[in-house]
Design an enzyme around this catalytic site. Structure first.
Site, mmCIF file in Angstrom:
data_model
loop_
_atom_site.group_PDB
_atom_site.id
_atom_site.type_symbol
_atom_site.label_atom_id
_atom_site.label_comp_id
_atom_site.label_asym_id
_atom_site.label_seq_id
_atom_site.Cartn_x
_atom_site.Cartn_y
_atom_site.Cartn_z
ATOM 1 N N PRO A 127 0.935 -1.261 -0.013
ATOM 2 C CA PRO A 127 0.025 0.070 0.083
ATOM 3 C C PRO A 127 0.799 1.395 -0.074
ATOM 4 O O PRO A 127 2.022 1.272 0.315
ATOM 5 C CB PRO A 127 -0.883 -0.120 1.434
ATOM 6 C CG PRO A 127 -0.354 -1.212 2.151
ATOM 7 C CD PRO A 127 0.477 -2.047 1.262
ATOM 8 N N GLY A 129 2.564 4.717 0.854
ATOM 9 C CA GLY A 129 3.306 5.424 2.219
ATOM 10 C C GLY A 129 3.745 4.552 3.025
ATOM 11 O O GLY A 129 4.028 4.976 4.294
ATOM 12 N N THR A 133 9.801 3.796 -1.104
ATOM 13 C CA THR A 133 10.853 4.564 -1.426
ATOM 14 C C THR A 133 12.233 4.802 -0.481
ATOM 15 O O THR A 133 13.107 4.808 -0.691
ATOM 16 C CB THR A 133 10.421 6.180 -1.877
ATOM 17 O OG1 THR A 133 9.049 5.775 -2.757
ATOM 18 C CG2 THR A 133 10.993 6.822 -2.445
ATOM 19 N N GLU A 346 -24.575 10.230 11.456
ATOM 20 C CA GLU A 346 -23.488 9.873 12.354
ATOM 21 C C GLU A 346 -23.760 9.099 13.441
ATOM 22 O O GLU A 346 -23.111 8.063 13.740
ATOM 23 C CB GLU A 346 -22.581 10.919 12.699
ATOM 24 C CG GLU A 346 -22.189 11.927 11.635
ATOM 25 C CD GLU A 346 -21.109 11.442 10.811
ATOM 26 O OE1 GLU A 346 -20.747 10.350 10.956
ATOM 27 O OE2 GLU A 346 -21.473 11.934 9.323
HETATM 28 P P1 ATP Z 1 4.178 5.398 -2.356
HETATM 29 O O1 ATP Z 1 3.691 3.864 -2.787
HETATM 30 O O2 ATP Z 1 2.904 6.159 -2.257
HETATM 31 O O3 ATP Z 1 4.962 5.739 -3.398
HETATM 32 P P2 ATP Z 1 6.126 4.674 -0.540
HETATM 33 O O4 ATP Z 1 5.747 3.379 0.229
HETATM 34 O O5 ATP Z 1 7.338 4.639 -1.291
HETATM 35 O O6 ATP Z 1 4.751 5.586 -0.758
HETATM 36 P P3 ATP Z 1 7.703 6.366 1.335
HETATM 37 O O7 ATP Z 1 7.779 7.570 0.104
HETATM 38 O O8 ATP Z 1 8.894 5.484 1.263
HETATM 39 O O9 ATP Z 1 6.506 5.462 0.818
HETATM 40 O O10 ATP Z 1 7.311 7.024 2.619
HETATM 41 C C1 ATP Z 1 6.727 8.320 2.780
HETATM 42 C C2 ATP Z 1 7.403 8.998 3.913
HETATM 43 O O11 ATP Z 1 6.601 8.047 5.104
HETATM 44 C C3 ATP Z 1 8.719 8.736 4.254
HETATM 45 O O12 ATP Z 1 9.626 9.631 3.819
HETATM 46 C C4 ATP Z 1 8.876 8.822 5.727
HETATM 47 O O13 ATP Z 1 8.854 10.060 6.251
HETATM 48 C C5 ATP Z 1 7.673 7.941 6.328
HETATM 49 N N1 ATP Z 1 7.768 6.585 6.422
HETATM 50 C C6 ATP Z 1 7.033 5.602 5.773
HETATM 51 N N2 ATP Z 1 7.602 4.278 6.379
HETATM 52 C C7 ATP Z 1 8.360 4.898 7.366
HETATM 53 C C8 ATP Z 1 9.365 3.710 8.089
HETATM 54 N N3 ATP Z 1 9.168 2.336 8.134
HETATM 55 N N4 ATP Z 1 10.249 4.233 9.057
HETATM 56 C C9 ATP Z 1 10.156 5.792 9.005
HETATM 57 N N5 ATP Z 1 9.489 6.625 8.085
HETATM 58 C C10 ATP Z 1 8.683 5.982 7.341
#
Ligand code: ATP
Length: 516
Positions: A127, A129, A133, A346
């Site tokens: 999913p 976030g 990345t 609600e």
């Molecule tokens: P998308 O699929 O939408 O591209 P993603 O899985 O690549 O999302 P990221 O861009 O890596 O998500 O995460 C967004 C931000 O959430 C990161 O820059 C960080 O601040 C925070 N975050 C997410 N997971 C973690 C984690 N395990 N530890 C610390 N920070 C996290």
């Protein structure tokens, strides 16, 4: 590309000027002034030099979103990641799994000596976030490899061949800058399954990507990492051994991981003694790492706005609501009649969720936030990895209870249930198409089947939502006094917390039979 255009301009100017000079050789009256043969040769030589330079400039793909790079090209080319595994909270097993890749980049000679092939491609899926990345950046940071970021959508072009050229250039650059990590976010934009309807440009781009993945050999320390939210959409060829063959699921964090993520994102912030990270982690079930990072940041912003020097639990509670439900609308112009409807809507959600024991309701409010005129703040009361058919059905019933309360009380329905209907339909769709929980049978239905049999699928979805809606209506009728009490108190106070609701709930009738 600005540089290329500027050189082109001078080349064209030079060609025009040289032509005039060459012509004037044969007909000196063409230009006035004294141009010697040496001058003429100089102009021609400069033009030729510019021409050679123009053709030697490489087309550079868009590897970084422009906001990340002030001087795009230099930032793209020399990007070293300063993120390490210390910045990635939780996800311990994934970090462990990636240690081997890191070791390969740092000590590639060990593997090459043994003739071992390293994983070329790693695919993170899950999913939004959840840190995909971040993990890729951390691998680059742990190895000091060059990090080349590209989003799949940057390769999607109208003109045939442009996307493919960008892919080629990206891999050439990675080889030049080795050791390097290519990270392709949203790979589904170029890597989705090919079929008779997909277009030539997209297929060419994907083919080029496959060629490049096959192309680099063990002498080049280049690792390709890709991320997607939809693994099921990707073309089989991309997932074959030798390409993106290591699939790592990155899911939403569990309670311990949430606690660690909150710690990472609050360790540079002044926290009051009232802030208990563990309890915040407990009441944020189902949220992603990005949402938790956002909550920590919002809490700090709210504290500044409130002229506080320290962040208290109140700021965290406000931040959770802000992130989940949107911005509170100041001075909303909701009519008194509408406020009544919203309160009953609600109250319907709250009542039916309580009777069916769906999720833990923390708060209900009729103060508009974001696009919602009112909302119920709830979380699953525990980490759940499996849901039964009955629980899914109860979730749908809880979602449809807002509309059921409107119909019961006002004998009229409104547009307020739009979001609930979307969510309820989506769960019912999943029950029918993915979980084999309908009379269509115990089978998962693929996209093609869904497209050609949509009528029968829609009927099954409707059967579930209709039954759930009728159940919600019955629960509301059976507990109408409680509905009235919640709604009236809500109209008076605008916000009710779980303790206030519990006082009212004492007399509710739990249903013994359900339609599932
Ligand atoms: P998308 O699929 O939408 O591209 P993603 O899985 O690549 O999302 P990221 O861009 O890596 O998500 O995460 C967004 C931000 O959430 C990161 O820059 C960080 O601040 C925070 N975050 C997410 N997971 C973690 C984690 N395990 N530890 C610390 N920070 C996290």
């Amino acid at each position: 590309m600005k540089k290329k255009k500027a050189v082109l301009f001078f080349v064209v100017l030079g060609i025009i000027f040289s032509t005039i000079l060459v012509l004037s050789w044969f007909n000196p009256s063409m230009i006035t002034g004294s141009f010697k043969a040496g001058d003429r040769l100089l102009v021609i030589a400069i033009t030729i030099a510019l021409l050679i330079y123009y053709f030697s400039i490489e087309e550079t793909p868009q590897l970084m979103p422009s906001i990340l790079a002030t001087d795009k090209e230099t930032a793209r080319e020399k990007d070293k990641s300063n993120v390490t595994f210390r910045d990635v909270a939780g996800l311990e097993e994934i970090k462990e799994e990636l240690q081997e890749t890191i070791d390969f980049i740092n000590n590639s000679y060990k593997y090459k000596r043994m003739g071992a092939k390293i994983p070329k491609g790693i695919l993170f899926y899950g999913p939004p976030g959840t840190g995909k990345t971040l993990l890729a950046k951390a691998v680059a940071g742990e190895t000091n490899a060059t990090f080349l970021y590209a989003s799949g959508s940057e390769f999607v072009e109208k003109y045939v061949g442009v996307g493919a050229k960008r892919v080629r250039t990206l891999f050439e650059k990675a080889k030049k800058e080795a050791p390097s990590i290519i990270f392709i976010d949203e790979i589904d934009a170029i890597g989705s399954k090919r079929n008779s309807e997909s277009n030539n440009e997209k297929d060419q781009t994907l083919n080029q990507l496959l060629v490049e993945l096959d192309g680099f050999n063990t002498n080049e320390t280049v690792i390709a990492i890709a991320a997607t939210n939809r693994l099921d959409l990707l073309d089989e060829a991309l997932l074959r051994p030798g390409r993106f063959d290591r699939h790592i699921y990155v899911g939403n964090p569990n309670v311990r991981a949430r606690e660690k993520i909150l710690e990472v994102h609050t360790n540079n912030k002044p926290l009051d003694k009232t802030v208990d990270i563990e309890s915040i982690a407990k009441k944020t079930t189902g949220l992603s790492g990005a949402q938790l990072a956002n909550i920590a940041n919002e809490a700090a912003i709210i504290a500044v706005r409130n002229n506080k020097t320290i962040i208290t639990i109140d700021e965290f509670d406000a931040a959770i609501e802000r992130v989940l439900a949107g911005l509170e609308v100041k001075n909303p112009s909701v009519l008194a009649k509408e406020k009544n409807i919203i309160a009953f809507h609600e109250a319907g959600h709250a009542l039916v969720s309580k009777v069916l024991n769906v999720d833990l309701i923390q708060k209900i409010s009729i103060i508009p936030r974001g696009q919602a005129l009112g909302y119920v703040l709830k979380f699953p009361d525990e980490e759940r990895y499996l849901l039964t058919e009955k629980e899914l059905y109860f979730k749908i019933t809880g979602l449809l209870a807002g509309r059921a309360a409107e119909e019961y009380k006002f004998k009229e329905i409104t547009t307020g249930a739009k979001d609930d209907l979307n969510k309820a339909t989506e769960i019912a769709r999943e029950m029918v198409c993915s979980y084999g929980m309908s009379s269509l049978g115990t089978l998962a239905l693929d996209e093609l089947y869904i497209r050609y049999n949509y009528d029968s699928i829609r009927l099954e979805i409707k059967k579930i939502t209709d039954r759930a809606y009728n159940d919600a209506l019955t629960i509301i009728e059976e507990n109408n006094e409680i509905l009235e009490q919640i709604a009236n108190l809500l109209i008076k106070k605008e916000i009710l917390d779980s303790d206030e609701l519990d006082i009212i709930y004492k007399k509710y009738k739990k249903r013994l039979h359900y339609a599932t």
